[in-house]
Scaffold this active site. Structure first.
Site, PDB file in Angstrom:
ATOM      1  CG  HIS A 110       1.126   5.789  -7.228  1.00 10.67           C
ATOM      2  ND1 HIS A 110       1.185   5.446  -5.896  1.00 10.67           N
ATOM      3  CD2 HIS A 110       2.247   6.520  -7.470  1.00 10.67           C
ATOM      4  CE1 HIS A 110       2.280   5.958  -5.346  1.00 10.67           C
ATOM      5  NE2 HIS A 110       2.949   6.589  -6.282  1.00 10.67           N
ATOM      6  CG  LEU A 154      -2.020  -1.028   1.315  1.00 11.19           C
ATOM      7  CD1 LEU A 154      -2.756  -0.914   2.648  1.00 11.19           C
ATOM      8  CD2 LEU A 154      -2.992  -0.896   0.161  1.00 11.19           C
ATOM      9  CG  ASP A 155       0.559   4.136  -3.083  1.00  2.73           C
ATOM     10  OD1 ASP A 155       1.314   3.242  -3.505  1.00  2.73           O
ATOM     11  OD2 ASP A 155      -0.289   4.720  -3.793  1.00  2.73           O
ATOM     12  CE  LYS A 156       6.228   8.358   4.497  1.00  4.06           C
ATOM     13  NZ  LYS A 156       7.420   9.236   4.333  1.00  4.06           N
TER      14      LYS A 156
END
Length: 239
Positions: free
Chosen positions: A193, A102-104
């Protein structure tokens, strides 16, 4: 059958060198018999292993549901950032990893495990495992957007097409005053993303993103961001 030193190291009783020292000191026993050889083979499914008169039970795999908070990276280690593995308080074994990324700045469901085969089945594109996300989006999401997502959208850069597989977009709420929409989006890919880029492709911007589910695994609403728990037997069976 595995070596006694590996058995103890896997269960977080120390590094391989540390547990070898414990064994040679006569601090370990197998089925009531003191063993001083680190290479001694143990049947991890049947035999009883003791360290300092304390039983050490062997678990081949561990599974944790984590509600990932924003600001933490989905990695096993990072020289600059805090990782999701560091959130598993008191974890001892060295082979845990996040199943997928998962993105930051993205929150939500993340499976932390050491079961590589399960992680592969969940993440491999050819298995088409659904992943559902909740998002707050700047811009009024329309039924036209849902149709476009259902056909797949081009999230590539100029001169480089990158078509997504169909995604199921559900509009939960739109606010004409703030121009904020709340949605659920289900996809089975994991492009870089991807959710953010899909909305950018229709002229909108994701301001908040949280993964709600992955396959049969659904985020426990009792887990606040940063909290985790072991998976239940029922969840494991469904996976």
């Amino acid at each position: 059958m595995i070596r006694l030193d590996k058995y103890l190291a896997d269960m977080g009783e120390g590094t391989r060198q540390e547990v070898k020292k414990y064994i040679r000191q006569g601090r370990t026993a197998v089925d009531g018999k003191v063993i001083k050889k680190p290479e001694y083979k143990v049947d991890e499914t049947k035999q009883r292993v003791m360290l300092d008169e304390r039983e050490v039970c062997y678990q081949q795999f561990e599974y944790y549901m984590l509600n990932k908070p924003a600001g933490v990276v989905s990695a096993t280690e990072d020289p600059r950032e805090k990782t999701v593995i560091e959130l598993i308080a008191g974890h001892k074994r060295k082979d845990l990893f996040p199943a997928g990324r998962l993105d930051k700045d993205t929150e939500g469901l993340l499976l932390v495990t050491n079961d590589g085969a399960l992680a592969h089945r969940l993440l491999s594109p050819r298995h088409h495992v659904d992943k559902c996300y909740y998002a707050r989006v700047r811009g009024i999401v329309t039924e036209e957007d849902t149709k476009k997502f259902l056909e797949g959208v081009d999230i590539g850069t100029k001169g480089h097409e990158e078509q997504t597989a169909p995604g199921r977009l559900v509009i939960l709420k739109t606010d004409e005053m703030t121009e904020i929409s709340e949605i659920l989006l289900t996809i089975h890919e994991g492009k870089y993303h991807q959710v953010k880029r899909m909305f950018e492709a229709v002229g909108k911007k994701v301001e908040y993103l949280r993964r709600e589910s992955m396959g049969s695994l659904v985020l426990d609403k009792d887990l606040s961001p940063g909290q985790y728990r072991k998976l239940t037997e029922k969840e494991l069976e469904s996976l």
